[in-house]
Design an enzyme around this catalytic site. Structure first.
Site, PDB file in Angstrom:
ATOM      1  CG  HIS A   1       6.539   4.855   3.889  1.00 44.16           C
ATOM      2  ND1 HIS A   1       6.009   6.197   3.754  1.00 44.16           N
ATOM      3  CD2 HIS A   1       6.485   4.408   2.610  1.00 44.16           C
ATOM      4  CE1 HIS A   1       5.809   6.330   2.362  1.00 44.16           C
ATOM      5  NE2 HIS A   1       6.220   5.233   1.756  1.00 44.16           N
TER       6      HIS A   1
ATOM      7  CG  ASN B   1       3.301   8.409  -1.490  1.00 43.68           C
ATOM      8  OD1 ASN B   1       3.422   7.932  -0.385  1.00 43.68           O
ATOM      9  ND2 ASN B   1       3.864   7.785  -2.498  1.00 43.68           N
TER      10      ASN B   1
ATOM     11  CG  HIS C   1      -1.797  -5.317   1.563  1.00 49.12           C
ATOM     12  ND1 HIS C   1      -1.092  -5.113   0.548  1.00 49.12           N
ATOM     13  CD2 HIS C   1      -2.408  -6.809   1.420  1.00 49.12           C
ATOM     14  CE1 HIS C   1      -1.068  -6.298  -0.450  1.00 49.12           C
ATOM     15  NE2 HIS C   1      -1.855  -7.315   0.148  1.00 49.12           N
TER      16      HIS C   1
ATOM     17  CE1 TYR D   1       2.399  -0.471   1.412  1.00 46.72           C
ATOM     18  CE2 TYR D   1       3.064  -0.954  -0.693  1.00 46.72           C
ATOM     19  CZ  TYR D   1       2.751   0.277  -0.065  1.00 46.72           C
ATOM     20  OH  TYR D   1       3.203   1.267  -0.284  1.00 46.72           O
TER      21      TYR D   1
END
Length: 717
Positions: free
Chosen positions: A109, A181, A373, A396
């Protein structure tokens, strides 16, 4: 120039006969691919090379400490359906190393764009969750970041890839991050495989190519060997892999969450983001054109739209399921992140609206430094034992420690909660707070210290639940179905969407050098659908193997083809004019376009202004500086019947091939005909003048996004 290497200066290969064979095979593959590098067999036996060889010595997979591993595909859980155990040293080591691979950009990302906005709740979700930001009319500031997964920061926006859809809610109870997503399922079922799928999808490490693409051997080798990826691959090879814009992209939380209401009752839930503008995608040629002519296509579209008063709008939806002991719904395992629940079985209930209407002031300070996160939760929302989610809860937070230089990244303005913070955390890199007192611990009798909050005081208290099971590395039996939902997705597509999927598989597998990978993937597709497999096999020049596809009931909600015209807010309509064109008609068209929230851009042969008598219009694009990807439709103004230009012909030809709207009024149809456009084809809108019937038909057709009736004609030619 470096000195030439002698043939006998071979670098040591991995120890043992297996290692030597593997090195020899890898060398032959590089030769077959035309690699100019001489390979490991001609490297000098330097100390560095010896150390490299040591790092990959032996025939068995081990930890970094040399401990042999029996399994690297399943995290250690309390029973096959239990939560992941913190004692899984292999999971933690593997994920930690992966999290810290990239300096300084994100491992995944990395290529992203973002915007500020507000979430307004409808109030109908409070029966399911006590989360404060879901209360009726509650307005919560948000920051949303959209991104590609595989590419570096310098890659293009429009590559075929999964898109991240991450939203940070700055709630009164603390930050809640919905990190999802644009596809509702993922490649893998267990987070311990995440480094593997990303390593497989990233550029090959020997040459660092191809960038931001899955069309290469290692990706297809992985997904053909890990058939749990089949469902997600179907989504990625569909039009969903190349969205038209961020504003026309769905979002999904992917996992199943547990919601808790004010009475302590629980329900399982999946989060959905529904774009108000509809779900639309690019066609493949457009995606390639955009990557070459405007690699910032998506971020530019979002930023320009917001600047022009066309915010991005999404509605948050929930699919709710009983919190049953088996955590399944209609036979679908809700803990399996490679599965979805069709909307026909569980309605998506809309519970609020997200409006993104403010661009960041500084890309680095906001878009680049924002830290999401999955463990940033608020009371009323809990996680489940989904083994992919369980690994994300660790990954994360661990990633941010290196990427943002230490544990105090929450003090960065873009990450700082809007709720009061009193955390008893001290010191560390980039500490900007000046803490008072000498006793950052509880309880203490020296300073006034923060006190733990009871549940009725807003404390985050997990719902008590039984956790019992043997420590095992295995999946539940229900995770073994890898094909039925891939078949469901295929069966739910329209004919034109199926053609696009076939073309995508044929292109991607055609880029693989290794024939066994293509053959193996055809074997996977044979278990999805015989027609799909046969079409891809024909394109590759290979025989189609037999399979055993499941019987499914299609889900119409999975198709992107809209049932009718949708909003055109933020869409761009070009109007071509040359000296002598009907400027009064352009003024009328501009008013009609802007009244529907769209943008009109004037295209002309040259820059400056277009004049007619005493009137003039400012030129916004020239034929030299524009391409078809900028427009959802192009209109040729009346008054210039004899105009011809090869660049205009190319522009209109691309629009025609991409099934976009083309229009003209007055004698503008002669310009279309001279450019080779069939003026009788579907989606070619003609009018005598810029009157309401003409503008209404034009803008309604734009609202359909594409003129798919033209697709068969284009494919046949």
């Amino acid at each position: 120039m470096p000195p030439k290497r002698k043939a006998d200066q071979a670098a040591p290969t991995a120890a043992g006969p297996t290692g030597r064979k593997a090195a020899a095979k890898a060398g032959s593959r590089r030769t077959a691919r035309g690699n100019e590098a001489t390979g490991a067999g001609t490297r000098a036996a330097s100390a560095d090379a010896v150390q490299t060889a040591r790092a990959q010595a032996g025939d068995y997979l081990t930890t970094a400490q040399g401990v042999r591993l029996p399994d690297t595909d399943h995290s250690l859980k309390a029973g096959s359906r239990g939560p992941t155990l913190l004692e899984d040293f292999h999971l933690r080591e593997k994920i930690t190393h992966f999290d810290h691979e990239r300096i300084p950009e994100r491992v995944v990302h990395a290529r992203g764009a973002a915007a500020h906005g507000t979430f307004t709740a409808y109030g109908n979700a409070t029966a399911a969750s006590k989360a404060g930001f879901l209360r009726k009319d509650r307005e919560t500031p948000v920051f949303a970041r959209f991104s590609t997964v595989l590419g570096s920061r310098g890659s293009a926006d429009t590559v075929r890839d999964v898109r991240g859809f991450a939203v940070k809610f700055y709630t009164e109870e603390g930050n809640f991050d919905l990190v999802g997503n644009n596809m509702p399922v993922f490649f893998i079922q267990d987070g311990i495989k995440f480094p593997d799928i990303i390593h497989a999808g990233k550029p090959h490490p020997d040459r660092e190519i191809p960038q931001a693409q899955s069309a290469h051997d290692t990706f297809w080798d992985f997904v053909s060997l890990h058939t749990e990826a089949t469902h997600h691959v179907m989504w990625a090879m569909s039009d969903r892999g190349i969205p038209r814009s961020y504003r026309t992209m769905e979002g999904f939380g992917v996992h199943t969450f547990r919601l808790v209401n004010g009475d302590g009752a629980t329900a399982l839930a999946k989060f959905h983001w529904k774009p108000v503008a509809g779900v639309h995608s690019l066609v493949w040629e457009e995606a390639q054109l955009a990557a070459g002519t405007d690699p910032d296509f998506h971020r530019r579209d979002m930023a320009d739209g917001i600047e022009n008063g066309a915010p991005l709008e999404f509605e948050l939806g929930l699919q709710l399921f009983p919190d049953s002991a088996d955590e399944t719904f209609e036979g679908i395992d809700l803990l399996d992140p490679t599965k979805l629940v069709p909307e026909e079985l569980a309605e998506v209930q809309l519970v609020g609206k997200l409006t993104l209407d403010r661009n960041p002031t500084n890309y680095f300070a906001e878009t680049e430094q924002v830290a999401f996160h999955t463990g940033n939760l608020v009371p009323g929302i809990e996680v489940t034992n989904d083994p992919l989610m369980q690994a994300r809860l660790f990954s994360y937070l661990d990633t941010q420690l290196t990427r943002l230089g230490g544990p105090n990244f929450t003090q960065l303005p873009i990450n700082c909660p809007h709720a009061a913070v009193n955390d008893n955390l001290r010191d560390g890199m980039h500490q900007t707070a000046v803490h008072q007192g000498v006793s950052p611990y509880l309880p203490n009798s020296i300073d006034a210290a923060p006190q733990p909050a009871r549940e009725d005081e807003g404390g985050y208290v997990q719902v008590p639940r039984e956790i019992e099971g043997r420590a095992v590395r295995e999946n539940p039996v229900s995770f073994a179905d890898h094909f039925s939902q891939a078949t469901l997705f295929w069966a739910s597509m329209s004919e034109v969407e199926k053609v696009h999927i076939v073309e995508a598989f044929t292109f991607e597998l055609g880029k693989c050098y290794e024939q066994p990978i293509r053959e193996r993937m055809l074997g996977v597709l044979a278990n999805v659908d015989a027609d799909l497999c046969a079409a891809v096999a024909e394109g590759l020049g290979l025989p189609a193997p037999a399979g055993a596809p499941a019987e499914v009931v299609p889900s119409p909600a999975l198709s992107q083809i809209p049932p009718g015209p949708g909003p055109i807010t933020g869409r761009v309509i070009g109007v071509f004019a040359a000296p002598g064109a009907d400027l009064a008609g352009i003024t009328k068209l501009r008013r009609a376009v802007e009244a529907r929230g769209a943008v009109l851009r004037l295209i002309a042969p040259l820059g400056g202004v277009v004049k007619r008598a005493r009137s003039e219009q400012i030129v916004e694009r020239t034929l030299l500086t524009t391409r078809s990807i900028e427009y959802d439709a192009v209109v040729v103004a009346g008054g210039i019947p004899d105009f011809t230009d090869i660049k205009l012909s190319i522009l209109l030809g691309e629009l025609f091939r991409h099934c976009k709207v083309i229009a003209a009024w007055g004698d503008g149809d002669q310009v279309l005909a001279a450019a080779g456009i069939d003026t009788t084809a579907p989606g070619v809108v003609l009018g005598e003048s810029v009157a309401k019937p003409f503008t209404s038909e034009l803008l309604d057709t734009v609202g359909l996004h594409r003129v798919w009736e033209r697709a068969a004609q284009i494919m046949a030619s």
